[in-house]
Design a protein around this motif. Structure first.
Motif, PDB file in Angstrom:
ATOM      1  N   SER A 127     -57.255 -95.243  48.292  1.00 22.19           N
ATOM      2  CA  SER A 127     -56.275 -94.390  48.872  1.00 22.19           C
ATOM      3  C   SER A 127     -54.813 -95.057  49.275  1.00 22.19           C
ATOM      4  CB  SER A 127     -56.551 -93.744  50.112  1.00 22.19           C
ATOM      5  OG  SER A 127     -57.270 -94.820  51.330  1.00 22.19           O
ATOM      6  N   GLY A 128     -55.022 -96.593  49.594  1.00 23.38           N
ATOM      7  CA  GLY A 128     -53.738 -97.213  49.730  1.00 23.38           C
ATOM      8  C   GLY A 128     -53.697 -97.689  51.318  1.00 23.38           C
ATOM      9  N   ALA A 129     -52.722 -97.956  51.737  1.00 19.95           N
ATOM     10  CA  ALA A 129     -52.459 -98.464  53.070  1.00 19.95           C
ATOM     11  C   ALA A 129     -51.381 -97.609  53.656  1.00 19.95           C
ATOM     12  CB  ALA A 129     -52.077-100.054  53.060  1.00 19.95           C
ATOM     13  N   ARG A 130     -51.471 -97.304  54.933  1.00 23.85           N
ATOM     14  CA  ARG A 130     -50.461 -96.415  55.555  1.00 23.85           C
ATOM     15  C   ARG A 130     -49.033 -96.950  55.662  1.00 23.85           C
ATOM     16  NH1 ARG A 130     -50.615 -94.861  61.924  1.00 23.85           N
ATOM     17  NH2 ARG A 130     -48.636 -93.610  62.111  1.00 23.85           N
ATOM     18  N   PHE A 184     -47.283 -98.108  53.362  1.00 25.41           N
ATOM     19  CA  PHE A 184     -47.211 -99.412  52.542  1.00 25.41           C
ATOM     20  C   PHE A 184     -47.178 -98.784  51.149  1.00 25.41           C
ATOM     21  CE2 PHE A 184     -48.695-103.989  51.844  1.00 25.41           C
ATOM     22  CZ  PHE A 184     -47.987-104.296  50.995  1.00 25.41           C
ATOM     23  N   PHE A 185     -48.542 -98.289  50.626  1.00 24.01           N
ATOM     24  CA  PHE A 185     -48.524 -97.806  49.241  1.00 24.01           C
ATOM     25  C   PHE A 185     -49.608 -96.791  49.260  1.00 24.01           C
ATOM     26  CE2 PHE A 185     -51.431-101.434  49.778  1.00 24.01           C
ATOM     27  CZ  PHE A 185     -52.746-100.998  49.169  1.00 24.01           C
ATOM     28  N   ALA A 186     -49.649 -95.831  48.372  1.00 27.52           N
ATOM     29  CA  ALA A 186     -50.468 -94.710  48.404  1.00 27.52           C
ATOM     30  C   ALA A 186     -50.904 -94.561  46.853  1.00 27.52           C
ATOM     31  CB  ALA A 186     -49.888 -93.440  48.882  1.00 27.52           C
ATOM     32  N   ILE A 187     -52.041 -94.117  46.490  1.00 28.64           N
ATOM     33  CA  ILE A 187     -52.649 -93.783  45.114  1.00 28.64           C
ATOM     34  C   ILE A 187     -52.007 -92.639  44.705  1.00 28.64           C
ATOM     35  CG2 ILE A 187     -54.458 -92.219  46.228  1.00 28.64           C
ATOM     36  CD1 ILE A 187     -54.963 -95.176  43.186  1.00 28.64           C
ATOM     37  N   ARG A 188     -51.493 -92.832  43.452  1.00 28.63           N
ATOM     38  CA  ARG A 188     -50.937 -91.829  42.751  1.00 28.63           C
ATOM     39  C   ARG A 188     -51.937 -90.572  42.503  1.00 28.63           C
ATOM     40  NH1 ARG A 188     -45.989 -93.353  41.357  1.00 28.63           N
ATOM     41  NH2 ARG A 188     -45.664 -95.479  40.857  1.00 28.63           N
ATOM     42  N   PRO A 189     -51.677 -89.475  42.607  1.00 25.28           N
ATOM     43  CA  PRO A 189     -52.505 -88.379  42.395  1.00 25.28           C
ATOM     44  C   PRO A 189     -52.988 -88.196  41.033  1.00 25.28           C
ATOM     45  CG  PRO A 189     -50.516 -87.386  42.835  1.00 25.28           C
ATOM     46  CD  PRO A 189     -50.227 -89.088  42.999  1.00 25.28           C
ATOM     47  N   VAL A 190     -52.164 -88.459  40.244  1.00 23.29           N
ATOM     48  CA  VAL A 190     -52.604 -88.444  38.757  1.00 23.29           C
ATOM     49  C   VAL A 190     -52.537 -89.912  38.110  1.00 23.29           C
ATOM     50  CG1 VAL A 190     -51.785 -87.579  36.590  1.00 23.29           C
ATOM     51  CG2 VAL A 190     -51.619 -86.053  38.528  1.00 23.29           C
ATOM     52  N   THR A 191     -53.823 -90.206  37.217  1.00 22.60           N
ATOM     53  CA  THR A 191     -53.948 -91.583  36.834  1.00 22.60           C
ATOM     54  C   THR A 191     -52.685 -91.890  35.851  1.00 22.60           C
ATOM     55  OG1 THR A 191     -55.259 -92.965  35.728  1.00 22.60           O
ATOM     56  CG2 THR A 191     -55.117 -90.645  34.882  1.00 22.60           C
ATOM     57  N   THR A 228     -45.437 -91.439  28.766  1.00 23.23           N
ATOM     58  CA  THR A 228     -45.229 -92.849  28.667  1.00 23.23           C
ATOM     59  C   THR A 228     -43.827 -93.248  28.759  1.00 23.23           C
ATOM     60  OG1 THR A 228     -46.938 -93.230  26.911  1.00 23.23           O
ATOM     61  CG2 THR A 228     -44.767 -94.712  26.606  1.00 23.23           C
ATOM     62  N   GLY A 229     -43.338 -94.201  29.409  1.00 24.67           N
ATOM     63  CA  GLY A 229     -41.827 -94.356  29.727  1.00 24.67           C
ATOM     64  C   GLY A 229     -41.559 -94.107  31.312  1.00 24.67           C
ATOM     65  N   THR A 230     -42.460 -93.371  31.809  1.00 24.00           N
ATOM     66  CA  THR A 230     -42.129 -93.009  33.225  1.00 24.00           C
ATOM     67  C   THR A 230     -42.765 -94.309  33.963  1.00 24.00           C
ATOM     68  OG1 THR A 230     -44.163 -91.972  33.403  1.00 24.00           O
ATOM     69  CG2 THR A 230     -42.128 -90.608  32.715  1.00 24.00           C
ATOM     70  N   ILE A 231     -42.121 -94.053  35.241  1.00 26.72           N
ATOM     71  CA  ILE A 231     -42.776 -95.263  36.304  1.00 26.72           C
ATOM     72  C   ILE A 231     -44.147 -95.134  36.515  1.00 26.72           C
ATOM     73  CG2 ILE A 231     -41.714 -94.071  38.414  1.00 26.72           C
ATOM     74  CD1 ILE A 231     -41.198 -97.981  37.681  1.00 26.72           C
ATOM     75  N   GLU A 232     -44.373 -93.551  36.814  1.00 23.34           N
ATOM     76  CA  GLU A 232     -45.554 -93.247  37.136  1.00 23.34           C
ATOM     77  C   GLU A 232     -46.800 -93.669  36.141  1.00 23.34           C
ATOM     78  OE1 GLU A 232     -42.766 -90.737  38.983  1.00 23.34           O
ATOM     79  OE2 GLU A 232     -43.280 -91.321  36.936  1.00 23.34           O
ATOM     80  N   ALA A 233     -46.385 -94.273  34.809  1.00 23.71           N
ATOM     81  CA  ALA A 233     -47.119 -94.509  33.731  1.00 23.71           C
ATOM     82  C   ALA A 233     -47.529 -95.948  33.718  1.00 23.71           C
ATOM     83  CB  ALA A 233     -46.724 -94.343  32.533  1.00 23.71           C
ATOM     84  N   THR A 234     -46.853 -96.769  34.642  1.00 20.39           N
ATOM     85  CA  THR A 234     -46.883 -98.180  34.780  1.00 20.39           C
ATOM     86  C   THR A 234     -47.627 -98.510  35.851  1.00 20.39           C
ATOM     87  OG1 THR A 234     -44.751 -98.429  35.915  1.00 20.39           O
ATOM     88  CG2 THR A 234     -44.832 -98.339  33.558  1.00 20.39           C
ATOM     89  N   SER A 235     -48.157 -97.841  36.970  1.00 23.24           N
ATOM     90  CA  SER A 235     -48.857 -98.422  38.077  1.00 23.24           C
ATOM     91  C   SER A 235     -49.613 -97.369  38.648  1.00 23.24           C
ATOM     92  CB  SER A 235     -47.722 -98.775  39.101  1.00 23.24           C
ATOM     93  OG  SER A 235     -47.057 -97.650  39.766  1.00 23.24           O
ATOM     94  N   PHE A 236     -50.791 -97.934  39.510  1.00 23.71           N
ATOM     95  CA  PHE A 236     -51.670 -96.996  40.183  1.00 23.71           C
ATOM     96  C   PHE A 236     -51.174 -96.495  41.515  1.00 23.71           C
ATOM     97  CE2 PHE A 236     -54.258 -99.525  37.174  1.00 23.71           C
ATOM     98  CZ  PHE A 236     -55.186 -98.425  36.549  1.00 23.71           C
ATOM     99  N   TYR A 237     -50.369 -97.285  42.241  1.00 20.98           N
ATOM    100  CA  TYR A 237     -49.694 -96.832  43.536  1.00 20.98           C
ATOM    101  C   TYR A 237     -48.351 -96.585  43.459  1.00 20.98           C
ATOM    102  CZ  TYR A 237     -54.472 -98.653  44.472  1.00 20.98           C
ATOM    103  OH  TYR A 237     -55.746 -99.074  44.718  1.00 20.98           O
ATOM    104  N   ASP A 238     -48.053 -95.618  44.359  1.00 22.01           N
ATOM    105  CA  ASP A 238     -46.776 -95.532  44.973  1.00 22.01           C
ATOM    106  C   ASP A 238     -46.120 -96.169  46.295  1.00 22.01           C
ATOM    107  OD1 ASP A 238     -44.345 -94.266  45.600  1.00 22.01           O
ATOM    108  OD2 ASP A 238     -45.002 -92.184  45.991  1.00 22.01           O
TER     109      ASP A 238
END
Length: 389
Positions: free
Chosen positions: A120-123, A125-132, A138-148
């Motif tokens: 889930s992450g840490a309050r 600090f970071f949170a798990i992305r709802p979509v893997t 490809t090319g989006t920031i969401e495609a390069t990490s597991f956490y926001d």
């Protein structure tokens, strides 16, 4: 003896025979509460840094310290560490940990806490992305990490006064790696105007966290190249008589692993300790050469002293002194390879207390705050290596 007292010391600040007090903070995720405890003990002793350098979680702690007045730094550090350790795993509660008897039970509960953070992450600090990221374009920031990590930006902007941090009262440095070039870079208040993005870049460890854009370039966690900012301090200009507190979260020394879990733990410790002792030994050797060169140049006849060779060598020769005080977190036997993302409140408090008491014991040794008198002009101290009380 040429004793340099810092002229800007406040009435609550201890007078020390050094021109600079430096605080050097290694990366290590959830273990970073140890550094907060170290700072609390230093502040109680009236020791306030003139220069703070950090990597990853060390950069976050460093920013909170440099970006607040001395009388509120410990409170801001405690606010950060309390909030990141109060996530969904807090349902376990300290009572759950309290009933755990023995290292095996505590290891299981720590693993559960780390699993919650992983899922889930840490309050704030970071949170798990709802979509893997595997399903992101490809090319989006969401495609390069597991956490926001956008939550961290808001937290930093709330806890850190960046106008104060950039004012130059305390020099501030954080290390990061350029993703495209692989070059290691320090963002430093002597050369940069620091914002929350610089701190986030220093802690953007892939593939968990996304790279952070700064001036059109993208940066990852400095720990990928060097997790310990000691070299940046050692090569800093101008050179000054320095008392440096090197706060490491990973112990380079350890036992031979007996199973695969211990192998994973030991591998991470070796990788992220970043050869701190080798860096210290190399620096001591360079200092010996500087001292010897200064003595040699003084003995040259006048016609050679003014020659181009002597002038060039003179830029490397000096008799500045350095005290390097190692404060190293020693993990408990029940802490495994997930200890750097195990954010339970109990572990946070344990890490904080360990840093606080290690520092208090260290400061009671008589030579720690004195200028070195050896031929290298460098004194190193490690509480665990040089003896407990």
């Amino acid at each position: 003896m040429n004793v340099q007292i810092r002229h800007h010391a406040s009435s609550s600040e201890r007078q020390l025979p050094f021109e600079c007090v430096a605080l050097v903070l290694q990366g290590g995720g959830a273990l970073g509460a140890y550094q907060a405890g170290v700072y609390e003990a230093l502040a109680e002793a009236g020791i306030h840094p003139d220069w703070i350098a950090g990597v990853s979680i060390g950069a976050i702690n460093a920013a909170i310290i440099a970006g607040n007045p001395p009388n509120s730094r410990v409170d801001r550090l405690r606010e950060f560490w309390t909030q990141v350790s109060s996530g969904p795993w807090s349902c376990l509660g300290e009572a759950s940990f309290g009933v755990a008897k023995g290292d095996t039970a505590r290891n299981i509960l720590n693993a559960m806490s780390a699993g919650f953070a992983l899922a889930s992450g840490a309050r704030d600090f970071f949170a798990i992305r709802p979509v893997t990221p595997w399903l992101q374009p490809t090319g989006t920031i969401e495609a390069t990490s597991f956490y926001d990590t956008s939550y961290l930006k808001r937290t930093l902007e709330r806890l850190v006064d960046f106008d104060r941090l950039n004012a130059g009262v305390t020099r501030f440095s954080v290390g990061a790696v350029n993703v495209r070039t692989g070059n290691f870079l320090y963002f430093d208040t002597t050369t940069h105007t620091i914002a929350a993005e610089h701190i986030m870049a220093s802690g953007a460890l892939p593939p968990g966290f996304p790279a952070v854009e700064i001036e059109g370039e993208y940066y990852w966690d400095g720990g990928l190249v060097s997790n310990t900012p000691l070299q940046w301090l050692a090569h800093g200009q101008p050179r000054r008589d320095t008392l440096a507190f090197q706060v490491d979260l990973w112990n380079a020394r350890g036992e031979l692993p007996r199973n695969m879990f211990e192998v994973a733990t030991r591998e991470k410790e070796i990788r992220y300790s970043s050869r701190t002792r080798a860096t210290t030994d190399q620096f001591k050797h360079i200092q010996e050469l500087r001292y010897a060169l200064a003595g040699l140049l003084e003995k040259l006849p006048e016609d050679l002293k003014n020659g181009p060779e002597a002038c060039l060598l003179g830029t490397a020769a000096d008799r500045k002194v350095y005290n390097i005080i190692h404060l190293i977190y020693r993990a408990k036997t029940y802490e495994g390879h997930s200890k750097d993302y195990e954010f339970s409140e109990l572990s946070m408090k344990e890490h904080w207390r360990a840093g606080y008491y290690d520092t208090r014991r260290t400061l009671r040794h008589p030579n720690v705050l004195e200028r070195p008198t050896n031929t290298a002009g460098v004194f190193t101290f490690d509480l665990h290596a040089d003896g407990r009380e």
